[in-house]
Design a protein around this motif. Structure first.
Motif, PDB file in Angstrom:
ATOM      1  N   GLU A 318       0.837  -1.198   0.000  1.00  0.00           N
ATOM      2  CA  GLU A 318       0.000   0.000   0.000  1.00  0.00           C
ATOM      3  C   GLU A 318       0.873   1.249   0.000  1.00  0.00           C
ATOM      4  O   GLU A 318       2.015   1.232   0.460  1.00  0.00           O
ATOM      5  N   ARG A 319       0.307   2.344  -0.497  1.00  0.00           N
ATOM      6  CA  ARG A 319       1.074   3.577  -0.609  1.00  0.00           C
ATOM      7  C   ARG A 319       1.662   4.020   0.730  1.00  0.00           C
ATOM      8  O   ARG A 319       2.803   4.482   0.801  1.00  0.00           O
ATOM      9  N   LYS A 320       0.901   3.847   1.801  1.00  0.00           N
ATOM     10  CA  LYS A 320       1.388   4.279   3.114  1.00  0.00           C
ATOM     11  C   LYS A 320       2.612   3.488   3.552  1.00  0.00           C
ATOM     12  O   LYS A 320       3.343   3.904   4.457  1.00  0.00           O
ATOM     13  N   ASP A 321       2.858   2.343   2.906  1.00  0.00           N
ATOM     14  CA  ASP A 321       3.997   1.499   3.260  1.00  0.00           C
ATOM     15  C   ASP A 321       5.122   1.548   2.224  1.00  0.00           C
ATOM     16  O   ASP A 321       6.048   0.735   2.274  1.00  0.00           O
ATOM     17  N   PHE A 322       5.042   2.504   1.286  1.00  0.00           N
ATOM     18  CA  PHE A 322       6.103   2.604   0.280  1.00  0.00           C
ATOM     19  C   PHE A 322       7.466   2.807   0.928  1.00  0.00           C
ATOM     20  O   PHE A 322       8.471   2.314   0.450  1.00  0.00           O
ATOM     21  N   ASN A 323       7.484   3.576   2.022  1.00  0.00           N
ATOM     22  CA  ASN A 323       8.747   3.933   2.662  1.00  0.00           C
ATOM     23  C   ASN A 323       9.589   4.751   1.683  1.00  0.00           C
ATOM     24  O   ASN A 323       9.050   5.456   0.855  1.00  0.00           O
ATOM     25  N   SER A 324      10.907   4.659   1.728  1.00  0.00           N
ATOM     26  CA  SER A 324      11.773   5.481   0.885  1.00  0.00           C
ATOM     27  C   SER A 324      12.711   4.605   0.065  1.00  0.00           C
ATOM     28  O   SER A 324      12.880   3.417   0.346  1.00  0.00           O
ATOM     29  N   TYR A 325      13.321   5.213  -0.941  1.00  0.00           N
ATOM     30  CA  TYR A 325      14.329   4.485  -1.717  1.00  0.00           C
ATOM     31  C   TYR A 325      15.483   4.049  -0.818  1.00  0.00           C
ATOM     32  O   TYR A 325      16.007   2.948  -0.952  1.00  0.00           O
ATOM     33  N   GLY A 326      15.850   4.938   0.108  1.00  0.00           N
ATOM     34  CA  GLY A 326      16.948   4.603   1.014  1.00  0.00           C
ATOM     35  C   GLY A 326      16.678   3.358   1.826  1.00  0.00           C
ATOM     36  O   GLY A 326      17.582   2.548   2.085  1.00  0.00           O
ATOM     37  N   SER A 327      15.420   3.157   2.229  1.00  0.00           N
ATOM     38  CA  SER A 327      15.076   1.996   3.044  1.00  0.00           C
ATOM     39  C   SER A 327      14.997   0.720   2.215  1.00  0.00           C
ATOM     40  O   SER A 327      15.060  -0.384   2.753  1.00  0.00           O
ATOM     41  N   ARG A 328      14.853   0.873   0.891  1.00  0.00           N
ATOM     42  CA  ARG A 328      14.696  -0.293   0.015  1.00  0.00           C
ATOM     43  C   ARG A 328      15.942  -0.525  -0.845  1.00  0.00           C
ATOM     44  O   ARG A 328      15.863  -1.177  -1.888  1.00  0.00           O
TER      45      ARG A 328
END
Length: 510
Positions: A318-328
């Protein structure tokens, strides 16, 4: 800051350039913030963050920020509620001495509540702005500002909607939050109005050296450091309850959107692929000067319409769980889609349009960079990138080299490179080339719509560090570039297809 801000407001669209016409520079965007009248102008602060980087473990500046908040409270000043404020100390010790001093209370009153002890606004983890604020910025094309005490403020990194981002000490972050704008001269203009109706100036809320020293002396105690750091090795219940596999071999989870087995060693043989030139490559992007590693591989939030967002949604995120590029960054499939995904990217192929797209030259279609690169790869075409001076400046981000390699970029031709990024490109098997002095894509008449052939010898022993090579295009242009393999070791990396297969082959041989 005011002088810099006004310069940026007038500069042409580029790094530190917004090109706002004179007649539009005083525009006011009025809106309702949860039923309360509100307004934004160019330069209005919408994010004010004391972040966890560097100086937020410095007692003098942290207590100084608290003293600024205290003086402001006593004078009746209040940060506007639509400014997103946050405090992420660099250590749990900071919380202890802010509480000991009684200053955390005043920071709280100004909205600087403690949100955690990790990377926040500096790396794009500030979260969404209130919808009413976001709409006011977008619908009125407001150049909104963020002021933070972090150590990075590259374009598009802090927040997609804050195009002006300034670094300041923690007490100055509080001061700019109170002022509500970066378009202010603290020496001459008032920050606000006191509860008695008098103008309040910067000097009225700024603590003296003696006040700060007294706060440090009475509130920063050795026992705080001892008790905080003793607990580090004990962990916490959530960490301690994690299951730890007994296997020495990592078990890849094919469904994970955070950690994915990278493709760097797939189909690798013990025989190095050898040196190679580039034949009839298309130009994926055509840049000007000062393209940072944040432009190439952003670390911040994942835009809802981006290829990375589409990838995550297709996998049930879900969009609210996209987080950031840094985290992925442990998932190459997300990071490849995030390469050149910075929303402030200025690509000459788009003729002035700003954003993470490019022109697919064979069809003339405007596509997200990832989608265009995928088309080129599927058709068996190599790509190159044209750039100006200081390509790859900023953070020494490995993904700014890994990402382009995964997109199929074979070479970058630039006026100059940032030192570490050039080395990282070599490490990923991408050829860095420099235009000759006085030349660049514009002076040579290169538009990026050509196809490029780089005439590099096919045998590694025929290439020397820093040698000149000829580049030709399909429309008859020819120019000379310097190959920026600077050492014999870098040539060995290139011969092996990059540093990763070079290291693996050597380990196996041992």
């Amino acid at each position: 800051m005011k002088a810099d801000w006004n310069s940026c407001l007038n500069n042409k669209v580029s790094f530190k350039g917004f090109a706002v016409p004179k007649e539009a520079q005083e525009k006011v965007a009025k809106f309702s913030f949860h039923g309360q009248p509100a307004e934004l102008k160019h330069g209005s602060v919408v994010i004010a963050a004391i972040t966890s980087c560097t100086n937020t473990s410095n007692p003098s500046v942290m207590l100084g920020a608290g003293l600024v908040a205290k003086k402001a409270c006593e004078l009746g000043l209040q940060v506007k509620p639509w400014i997103k404020t946050s405090l992420a100390p660099g250590s749990g010790v900071v919380t202890k001495y802010l509480l000991q001093s009684g200053l955390q209370e005043y920071l709280n009153k100004q909205g600087f509540n403690i949100v955690g002890y990790g990377c926040t606004t500096c790396i794009g983890n500030s979260g969404d702005l209130d919808e009413s604020v976001a709409n006011a910025i977008s619908e009125n094309d407001i150049i909104a500002a963020a002021v933070l005490s972090g150590n990075r403020n590259f374009e598009g990194r802090v927040h997609a909607l804050t195009r002006a981002n300034y670094l300041a000490s923690p007490p100055l972050v509080v001061a700019y939050a109170l002022a509500g704008t970066v378009d202010i001269d603290f020496d001459k203009e008032p920050i606000g109005t006191s509860k008695e109706g008098k103008s309040v100036y910067f000097k009225d809320i700024w603590p003296s050296t003696e006040e700060v020293a007294e706060a440090v002396q009475s509130s920063v105690l050795p026992s705080m450091f001892k008790s905080t750091y003793e607990a580090i090795t004990k962990g916490n219940p959530m960490w301690n309850q994690l299951s730890v596999p007994s296997s020495t071999m990592y078990s890849w989870d094919p469904n994970s959107t955070y950690i994915h087995e990278p493709p760097y060693f797939k189909n690798m043989t013990m025989d190095p692929p050898g040196a190679h030139g580039v034949k009839e490559a298309y130009c994926l992007l055509n840049f000007g000067d000062s393209i940072t590693t944040d432009h190439i591989s952003p670390a911040g939030s994942i835009h809802k319409d981006s290829p990375a967002a589409k990838f995550l949604v297709e996998r049930g995120v879900e969009r609210k769980d996209f987080n950031s590029y840094g985290s992925r960054r442990g998932n190459d499939e997300v990071m490849a889609r995030g390469t050149f995904a910075n929303i402030r990217l200025v690509n000459k192929l788009l003729n002035g349009e700003v954003g993470p797209k490019t022109i697919h030259v064979p069809t003339g279609e405007k596509l997200y960079v990832f989608d265009a690169a995928t088309r080129y790869k599927d058709a068996g075409h190599d790509t190159i990138v044209l750039a100006g001076a200081e390509y790859g400046s900023g953070s020494s981000r490995d993904w700014a080299a890994k990402g382009p390699m995964l997109l199929g970029v074979k070479a970058v031709i630039a006026k100059s490179f940032e030192r570490i990024h050039r080395s990282n490109l070599v490490g990923m098997g991408i050829i860095p080339l420099c235009f000759k002095s006085g030349e660049d894509a514009d002076t040579l008449g290169l538009t990026g719509h050509e196809r490029y052939t780089i005439h590099l010898p096919s045998k590694i022993d025929e290439i020397r560090p820093g040698q000149d090579v000829t580049v030709t295009t399909d429309n008859g242009k020819s120019f000379t570039c310097t190959v920026r393999f600077d050492t014999e070791v870098e040539l060995a990396y290139f011969n092996n297809g990059g540093i990763l297969p070079y290291v693996i082959r050597n380990l196996i041989k041992q």
